[in-house]
Design an enzyme around this catalytic site. Structure first.
Site, PDB file in Angstrom:
ATOM      1  N   GLU A  33       9.204  16.191  15.065  1.00 23.57           N
ATOM      2  CA  GLU A  33       9.667  16.109  13.693  1.00 23.57           C
ATOM      3  C   GLU A  33       8.983  17.199  12.861  1.00 23.57           C
ATOM      4  OE1 GLU A  33       8.457  12.348  12.113  1.00 23.57           O
ATOM      5  OE2 GLU A  33      10.398  12.039  11.172  1.00 23.57           O
ATOM      6  N   LYS A  50       0.871  -1.173   0.000  1.00 20.56           N
ATOM      7  CA  LYS A  50       0.000   0.000   0.000  1.00 20.56           C
ATOM      8  C   LYS A  50       0.907   1.222   0.000  1.00 20.56           C
ATOM      9  CE  LYS A  50      -1.962   3.149   1.843  1.00 20.56           C
ATOM     10  NZ  LYS A  50      -1.816   4.530   1.338  1.00 20.56           N
ATOM     11  N   GLU A  85       8.997   1.328  11.230  1.00 27.20           N
ATOM     12  CA  GLU A  85      10.057   2.295  10.922  1.00 27.20           C
ATOM     13  C   GLU A  85       9.396   3.664  11.011  1.00 27.20           C
ATOM     14  OE1 GLU A  85      13.129   1.568  10.503  1.00 27.20           O
ATOM     15  OE2 GLU A  85      13.280  -0.440   9.664  1.00 27.20           O
ATOM     16  N   CYS A 103      13.168  10.686   7.273  1.00 26.49           N
ATOM     17  CA  CYS A 103      12.990  10.232   8.662  1.00 26.49           C
ATOM     18  C   CYS A 103      14.281  10.402   9.450  1.00 26.49           C
ATOM     19  CB  CYS A 103      12.549   8.792   8.685  1.00 26.49           C
ATOM     20  SG  CYS A 103      13.633   7.717   7.753  1.00 26.49           S
TER      21      CYS A 103
HETATM   22  P1  NAD Z   1       1.904   8.542   7.460  1.00 29.88           P
HETATM   23  O1  NAD Z   1       2.027   7.730   8.692  1.00 29.88           O
HETATM   24  O2  NAD Z   1       0.844   9.550   7.385  1.00 29.88           O
HETATM   25  O3  NAD Z   1       1.645   7.576   6.197  1.00 29.88           O
HETATM   26  C1  NAD Z   1       2.490   6.480   5.923  1.00 29.88           C
HETATM   27  C2  NAD Z   1       1.663   5.435   5.193  1.00 29.88           C
HETATM   28  O4  NAD Z   1       0.649   4.972   6.079  1.00 29.88           O
HETATM   29  C3  NAD Z   1       0.937   5.961   3.956  1.00 29.88           C
HETATM   30  O5  NAD Z   1       0.923   4.967   2.970  1.00 29.88           O
HETATM   31  C4  NAD Z   1      -0.466   6.201   4.478  1.00 29.88           C
HETATM   32  O6  NAD Z   1      -1.452   6.134   3.478  1.00 29.88           O
HETATM   33  C5  NAD Z   1      -0.613   5.050   5.454  1.00 29.88           C
HETATM   34  N1  NAD Z   1      -1.638   5.250   6.477  1.00 29.88           N
HETATM   35  C6  NAD Z   1      -2.112   6.419   6.976  1.00 29.88           C
HETATM   36  N2  NAD Z   1      -3.095   6.173   7.886  1.00 29.88           N
HETATM   37  C7  NAD Z   1      -3.221   4.821   7.969  1.00 29.88           C
HETATM   38  C8  NAD Z   1      -4.040   3.950   8.748  1.00 29.88           C
HETATM   39  N3  NAD Z   1      -4.946   4.423   9.614  1.00 29.88           N
HETATM   40  N4  NAD Z   1      -3.887   2.618   8.587  1.00 29.88           N
HETATM   41  C9  NAD Z   1      -2.977   2.136   7.728  1.00 29.88           C
HETATM   42  N5  NAD Z   1      -2.189   2.897   6.949  1.00 29.88           N
HETATM   43  C10 NAD Z   1      -2.299   4.223   7.084  1.00 29.88           C
HETATM   44  O7  NAD Z   1       3.338   9.120   7.214  1.00 29.88           O
HETATM   45  P2  NAD Z   1       3.792  10.048   6.022  1.00 29.88           P
HETATM   46  O8  NAD Z   1       3.316  11.411   6.316  1.00 29.88           O
HETATM   47  O9  NAD Z   1       3.432   9.435   4.726  1.00 29.88           O
HETATM   48  O10 NAD Z   1       5.384   9.935   6.140  1.00 29.88           O
HETATM   49  C11 NAD Z   1       6.079  10.724   7.013  1.00 29.88           C
HETATM   50  C12 NAD Z   1       6.445   9.964   8.262  1.00 29.88           C
HETATM   51  O11 NAD Z   1       7.108   8.739   7.936  1.00 29.88           O
HETATM   52  C13 NAD Z   1       7.423  10.731   9.104  1.00 29.88           C
HETATM   53  O12 NAD Z   1       7.075  10.618  10.456  1.00 29.88           O
HETATM   54  C14 NAD Z   1       8.751  10.025   8.830  1.00 29.88           C
HETATM   55  O13 NAD Z   1       9.713  10.175   9.813  1.00 29.88           O
HETATM   56  C15 NAD Z   1       8.308   8.632   8.669  1.00 29.88           C
HETATM   57  N6  NAD Z   1       9.299   7.850   7.900  1.00 29.88           N
HETATM   58  C16 NAD Z   1      10.066   6.946   8.571  1.00 29.88           C
HETATM   59  C17 NAD Z   1      11.042   6.235   7.893  1.00 29.88           C
HETATM   60  C18 NAD Z   1      11.893   5.243   8.622  1.00 29.88           C
HETATM   61  O14 NAD Z   1      12.482   4.402   7.978  1.00 29.88           O
HETATM   62  N7  NAD Z   1      12.001   5.283   9.924  1.00 29.88           N
HETATM   63  C19 NAD Z   1      11.225   6.437   6.528  1.00 29.88           C
HETATM   64  C20 NAD Z   1      10.430   7.373   5.882  1.00 29.88           C
HETATM   65  C21 NAD Z   1       9.451   8.055   6.598  1.00 29.88           C
END
Ligand code: NAD
Length: 477
Positions: free
Chosen positions: A379, A171, A246, A280
């Protein structure tokens, strides 16, 4: 119009609804994706299960490795096309989009080589027994991917899962998924059987939630925000499904008085401006020995003023942020800083050619940020570097560990003893000494402690998370 990719075929979502894809450089709609729902996840899980039971479970590691290696090569053959897709979809400057394609190919290459090297052990036991362990795949794994590095995170997560013998339902983020749909198609061309890699697009709270809840998903790899990570963990707990999380970071870059500033400065800047700070592992806090605080900030300030932000295709230091709400989030942090009287040292500049509708943000260097302020704790996910000074090593450690995160840290010092002490005392998944990020580090296990998550991806270590261990005790007398 883009479609889901299930069982090696593009297909429309069940609801018939779509979502617009917006170019962050202009703010204009340029494509549409399927707004899928639980029915599409169900179809994808069934396709994956069929693949597992009919074909995939019979392939040995060497055959999986050859498929991954072929995919790595095909990705490289399509590098320009994939980079262009990513550039438009995510607003990445060309050099970043190309680096992401190269990393994707490298993940597949690394995991191709690892497939036939993953094995269990024999364990000495009582007389009359032979005991050994098998590393078995979970089965159908779910992968929820964020928008900031779609290809890199797909490579490390799906690459590792396939190498360990799993099949995947993915997804991607609703803001950025076009490159992954193309990569899945390329995987079919490389010879991956129908159902090995399935992609279902749509909103997180709809299709992501359905994926996390589906009883046929046997492991979830989630990369995203800590808040959604909590939801995933709760949903998975209901059926005791293993999860790798992650999550985010507020990673410190720590500079001691004996640091080589000429080496450190470009790395410090890159660690916060890469991908417009939407990383991240961004080095978003700068902790500096008070003896070198003023000269370092002066030099960094001059460098920040030279940074240029503009449309992805201009290939400048920074492209736009992903979307308007992300831009608003950064503005909110900066206005909070102003209210709190936090001094701004310097800002880069958005170029005149940047279209009005794009989501641009000049990189910003702030100083004397109090450790309790949200700029030092949360963040931002934008190009904002929060600097503060420390008196000695103990205070540096205290500040470094004083957030709820623990993903990555960078330490700049030439003192060998201090290098080891700092690496030991900092609570984070990775510590870099006299560098930061180590060029991506496909081979290096990556993940967090505390609210940065748990489990590891990247490197060989990830394969342990993508397998479960079975112990066989054979009593032969
Ligand atoms: P997000 O959590 O909003 O979304 C991430 C994914 O989760 C997307 O595909 C989104 O559609 C999905 N999602 C959202 N709500 C959901 C739910 N209720 N159930 C299941 N899936 C759901 O994060 P974002 O804004 O897309 O990305 C930014 C965040 O990701 C930041 O906090 C960043 O630090 C983190 N990040 C971490 C890493 C790592 O490896 N540690 C890498 C990249 C990004």
């Amino acid at each position: 119009m883009q479609f889901n990719f299930i069982a090696n075929r593009f297909c429309a979502g069940s609801s018939g609804a779509t979502l617009p894809m917006i170019d962050p450089s202009t703010g204009e709609v340029f494509d549409e994706i399927q707004r899928s729902d639980a029915r599409d996840i169900d179809e994808a899980v069934r396709a994956a299960r069929n693949c597992m039971d009919s074909v995939w479970c019979k392939l040995g590691g060497v055959e999986r490795g050859r498929l991954l290696m072929r995919l790595s090569q095909i990705v490289l053959e399509h590098a320009d096309e994939l980079a262009l897709i990513e550039q438009r979809d995510c607003g990445k400057p060309t050099k970043q989009a190309k680096a992401d394609v190269a990393a994707l190919a490298r993940y597949f290459e690394f995991y191709a080589g690892a497939c036939d090297k993953l094995h269990g052990e024999t364990i000495p036991y009582q007389d009359g027994y032979s005991v050994f362990t098998w590393r078995e795949p979970h089965g159908v794994t779910g992968h929820i991917i964020p928008w900031n590095y779609p290809m890199q995170i797909f490579g490390r997560s799906v690459g590792g899962a396939l190498a360990a013998g799993n099949v995947c339902v993915v997804k991607p983020a609703e803001d950025a998924c076009l490159s992954l749909l193309r990569v899945a198609q390329l995987a079919a061309e490389a010879g991956f059987p129908a159902g090995a890699i399935n992609i279902v697009t749509g909103y997180g709270h709809e299709v992501g939630d359905a994926l996390a809840r589906h009883p046929g998903i046997e492991h979830i790899s989630f990369t995203g925000s800590p808040g959604v990570g909590t939801l995933i963990q709760q949903v998975a707990a209901e059926r005791h499904c293993p999860v790798t999380l992650e999550l985010g970071g507020k990673s410190p870059q720590i500079v001691f008085v004996d640091a080589d500033l000429d080496e450190a400065i470009p790395v410090i800047i890159n660690a916060i401006v890469q991908n417009a700070g939407q990383t991240c592992s961004a080095g978003s806090r700068l902790l500096v020995d008070e003896l070198v605080y003023e000269p370092l900030l002066q030099r960094l300030g001059l460098a920040f003023e030279k940074l240029r932000v503009g449309p992805a295709a201009m290939n400048l230091d920074l492209g736009p942020l992903i979307r308007q709400s992300q831009q608003q989030r950064v503005w909110d942090f900066l206005s909070d800083a102003q209210v709190a009287g936090i001094p701004m040292v310097a800002q880069g500049r958005v170029v005149d050619e940047a279209p009005q509708g794009g989501y641009y943000q000049a990189p910003t260097l702030l100083r004397d940020v109090p450790i309790a302020h949200r700029l030092a704790q949360e963040e931002v996910f934008g190009p904002v570097l929060a600097a503060m000074s420390f008196r000695d090593e103990d205070e540096a450690v205290e500040l470094a560990n004083a957030t709820r995160f623990g993903l990555v840290a960078g330490v700049w010092t030439r003192d060998g003893g201090r290098q080891f002490r700092m690496a030991k005392r900092i609570r984070s998944g990775q510590v870099f000494i006299n560098n930061y990020g180590a060029g991506g580090g496909v081979e290096l296990p990556f993940g967090g402690v505390k609210s940065s998550g748990y489990g590891r991806e990247k490197g060989f270590e990830a394969l342990y998370g993508f397998t479960t261990l079975k112990t066989v005790a054979l009593r032969h007398g």
